[in-house]
Design a protein around this motif. Structure first.
Motif, PDB file in Angstrom:
ATOM      1  N   ILE A 246     -43.393  24.533 -47.612  1.00  0.00           N
ATOM      2  CA  ILE A 246     -44.442  23.645 -47.112  1.00  0.00           C
ATOM      3  C   ILE A 246     -45.185  22.991 -48.278  1.00  0.00           C
ATOM      4  O   ILE A 246     -45.483  21.790 -48.244  1.00  0.00           O
ATOM      5  CB  ILE A 246     -45.411  24.417 -46.199  1.00  0.00           C
ATOM      6  CG1 ILE A 246     -44.696  24.781 -44.888  1.00  0.00           C
ATOM      7  CG2 ILE A 246     -46.663  23.607 -45.916  1.00  0.00           C
ATOM      8  CD1 ILE A 246     -45.482  25.715 -43.998  1.00  0.00           C
ATOM      9  N   VAL A 247     -45.473  23.759 -49.315  1.00  0.00           N
ATOM     10  CA  VAL A 247     -46.147  23.195 -50.492  1.00  0.00           C
ATOM     11  C   VAL A 247     -45.280  22.121 -51.140  1.00  0.00           C
ATOM     12  O   VAL A 247     -45.780  21.061 -51.544  1.00  0.00           O
ATOM     13  CB  VAL A 247     -46.476  24.317 -51.503  1.00  0.00           C
ATOM     14  CG1 VAL A 247     -46.881  23.738 -52.848  1.00  0.00           C
ATOM     15  CG2 VAL A 247     -47.595  25.196 -50.953  1.00  0.00           C
ATOM     16  N   VAL A 248     -43.964  22.349 -51.230  1.00  0.00           N
ATOM     17  CA  VAL A 248     -43.057  21.331 -51.777  1.00  0.00           C
ATOM     18  C   VAL A 248     -43.076  20.086 -50.901  1.00  0.00           C
ATOM     19  O   VAL A 248     -43.118  18.954 -51.394  1.00  0.00           O
ATOM     20  CB  VAL A 248     -41.622  21.888 -51.899  1.00  0.00           C
ATOM     21  CG1 VAL A 248     -40.633  20.786 -52.253  1.00  0.00           C
ATOM     22  CG2 VAL A 248     -41.572  22.986 -52.957  1.00  0.00           C
ATOM     23  N   GLY A 249     -43.066  20.279 -49.570  1.00  0.00           N
ATOM     24  CA  GLY A 249     -43.096  19.139 -48.667  1.00  0.00           C
ATOM     25  C   GLY A 249     -44.371  18.334 -48.787  1.00  0.00           C
ATOM     26  O   GLY A 249     -44.349  17.089 -48.780  1.00  0.00           O
ATOM     27  N   VAL A 250     -45.501  19.010 -48.911  1.00  0.00           N
ATOM     28  CA  VAL A 250     -46.784  18.322 -49.082  1.00  0.00           C
ATOM     29  C   VAL A 250     -46.812  17.564 -50.405  1.00  0.00           C
ATOM     30  O   VAL A 250     -47.287  16.427 -50.478  1.00  0.00           O
ATOM     31  CB  VAL A 250     -47.937  19.346 -48.994  1.00  0.00           C
ATOM     32  CG1 VAL A 250     -49.240  18.739 -49.501  1.00  0.00           C
ATOM     33  CG2 VAL A 250     -48.104  19.836 -47.563  1.00  0.00           C
ATOM     34  N   THR A 251     -46.291  18.184 -51.456  1.00  0.00           N
ATOM     35  CA  THR A 251     -46.230  17.525 -52.764  1.00  0.00           C
ATOM     36  C   THR A 251     -45.385  16.260 -52.694  1.00  0.00           C
ATOM     37  O   THR A 251     -45.777  15.195 -53.189  1.00  0.00           O
ATOM     38  CB  THR A 251     -45.647  18.486 -53.820  1.00  0.00           C
ATOM     39  OG1 THR A 251     -46.460  19.655 -53.907  1.00  0.00           O
ATOM     40  CG2 THR A 251     -45.564  17.823 -55.188  1.00  0.00           C
ATOM     41  N   TYR A 252     -44.226  16.361 -52.077  1.00  0.00           N
ATOM     42  CA  TYR A 252     -43.315  15.212 -51.945  1.00  0.00           C
ATOM     43  C   TYR A 252     -43.966  14.094 -51.139  1.00  0.00           C
ATOM     44  O   TYR A 252     -43.916  12.928 -51.536  1.00  0.00           O
ATOM     45  CB  TYR A 252     -42.032  15.688 -51.279  1.00  0.00           C
ATOM     46  CG  TYR A 252     -40.985  14.615 -51.083  1.00  0.00           C
ATOM     47  CD1 TYR A 252     -40.425  13.938 -52.167  1.00  0.00           C
ATOM     48  CD2 TYR A 252     -40.544  14.280 -49.803  1.00  0.00           C
ATOM     49  CE1 TYR A 252     -39.462  12.960 -51.984  1.00  0.00           C
ATOM     50  CE2 TYR A 252     -39.573  13.312 -49.607  1.00  0.00           C
ATOM     51  CZ  TYR A 252     -39.038  12.647 -50.706  1.00  0.00           C
ATOM     52  OH  TYR A 252     -38.080  11.676 -50.517  1.00  0.00           O
ATOM     53  N   LEU A 253     -44.600  14.439 -50.036  1.00  0.00           N
ATOM     54  CA  LEU A 253     -45.249  13.425 -49.206  1.00  0.00           C
ATOM     55  C   LEU A 253     -46.387  12.747 -49.962  1.00  0.00           C
ATOM     56  O   LEU A 253     -46.520  11.518 -49.936  1.00  0.00           O
ATOM     57  CB  LEU A 253     -45.775  14.071 -47.921  1.00  0.00           C
ATOM     58  CG  LEU A 253     -46.563  13.166 -46.969  1.00  0.00           C
ATOM     59  CD1 LEU A 253     -45.728  11.967 -46.542  1.00  0.00           C
ATOM     60  CD2 LEU A 253     -47.041  13.955 -45.757  1.00  0.00           C
ATOM     61  N   ALA A 254     -47.216  13.551 -50.635  1.00  0.00           N
ATOM     62  CA  ALA A 254     -48.351  12.994 -51.365  1.00  0.00           C
ATOM     63  C   ALA A 254     -47.894  12.012 -52.448  1.00  0.00           C
ATOM     64  O   ALA A 254     -48.518  10.962 -52.658  1.00  0.00           O
ATOM     65  CB  ALA A 254     -49.177  14.115 -51.985  1.00  0.00           C
ATOM     66  N   LEU A 255     -46.805  12.326 -53.139  1.00  0.00           N
ATOM     67  CA  LEU A 255     -46.305  11.444 -54.193  1.00  0.00           C
ATOM     68  C   LEU A 255     -45.618  10.210 -53.616  1.00  0.00           C
ATOM     69  O   LEU A 255     -45.770   9.098 -54.153  1.00  0.00           O
ATOM     70  CB  LEU A 255     -45.338  12.213 -55.095  1.00  0.00           C
ATOM     71  CG  LEU A 255     -45.972  13.276 -55.991  1.00  0.00           C
ATOM     72  CD1 LEU A 255     -44.902  14.109 -56.677  1.00  0.00           C
ATOM     73  CD2 LEU A 255     -46.895  12.632 -57.033  1.00  0.00           C
TER      74      LEU A 255
END
Length: 287
Positions: A246-255
């Motif tokens: 989930i943290v990776v997904g949030v990071t990817y979306l934010a970028l």
């Protein structure tokens, strides 16, 4: 130590040791694992060591944020995952109430709040973004003070659910602004993380509901079966994996909200996702 206004009554399962190397067990929960069975310094062996995936996945995430913009916030978010594992390790090793609250339960609130901060700060600048950091700090402090003085687990669960709701709502808004290919990738990794997380929650609840039966089963079939049927330990393993995704997904979306074509999901060892910048391809002019 600060005194608590509302005394917390320790909870002990029938037949379990209530005192060990670290002193009396003062936690408000006694999990479905027999205490001090394997090691003299660890109250709950499998519930303790099952936190190692949290630590390793969090560290993996921190190391692979190098080169990303806003690296500090993303690295801190992954470090938060690792620290949850450290705190839970200490709590289950000691069954101490202060470790339960300050190292296990409240860090869940802090890391979730940080995740909300990351996703709120993504996208175009807006006047309200200057209020995000102080507002979330006040929220985390309010939850800390209320829960410390009135340690009701329902309040903790509702606070955590409220922060998760806000994060999910913001994710939904941002997903409408990115290209379909990015949206698909985000859905894949966020949903896989959420499903893994929920699977761990389901297994943990089986452990809670059938603790007496499972305890007898473990005692009859030996240590290996006893280890493999520890539902709360599986909760740690699966939520470590799910939370990290989930943290990776949030990071990817934010970028990708800022640069949809600049980033992609990579994997380490074929199973541990992380976000990386896409390699730039140089096009030489034909001579």
């Amino acid at each position: 130590m600060w005194p608590v206004r509302q005394p917390v009554t320790p909870v002990h399962r029938e037949g379990q040791k209530t005192f060990g190397y670290w002193g009396p067990h003062t936690s408000s929960i006694d999990w479905c694992e027999d205490n001090y069975v394997n090691l003299p310094y660890i109250a709950e062996t499998w519930n303790t060591f099952s936190n190692i995936p949290y630590m390793l996945l969090g560290l993996h995430g921190v190391l692979l944020t190098q080169g990303l913009p806003h690296r500090a916030r993303f690295a801190l978010l992954h470090a938060g995952v690792a620290l949850i594992g450290v705190g839970s390790f200490i709590f289950h090793a000691t069954l101490n109430w202060y470790a339960q609250v300050f190292l296990d339960e409240l860090p869940m609130i802090y890391v979730s709040t940080l995740c909300l901060y990351v996703i709120l700060m993504a996208g175009k600048d807006a006047w309200w973004k200057r209020l995000v950091a102080p507002a979330l700090v006040m929220l985390a402090l309010a939850v800390t003070v209320i829960y410390f003085w009135y340690p009701n687990p329902v309040f903790h669960q509702l606070s955590y659910a409220f922060i998760q709701f806000l994060t999910t709502a913001r994710n939904y808004v941002l997903l409408q602004t990115v290209p379909p290919s990015v949206r698909k990738q985000c859905h894949r990794i966020l949903w896989s993380g959420a499903i893994t997380f929920l699977l761990g929650f389901a297994i943990w609840n089986v452990d809670n509901q059938f603790c007496d039966t499972l305890t007898q089963y473990r005692g009859h079939y030996g240590d290996v079966v006893g280890a493999l049927t520890q539902g709360h330990a599986w909760w740690h393993v699966l939520t470590g994996i799910g939370g990290s995704r989930i943290v990776v997904g949030v990071t990817y979306l934010a970028l990708c909200v800022e640069d949809p074509d600049g980033y992609e999901i990579g994997t380490s060892l074929g199973c541990m996702p992380y976000v990386r910048a896409k390699a730039k391809v140089s096009h030489k002019k034909a001579e």
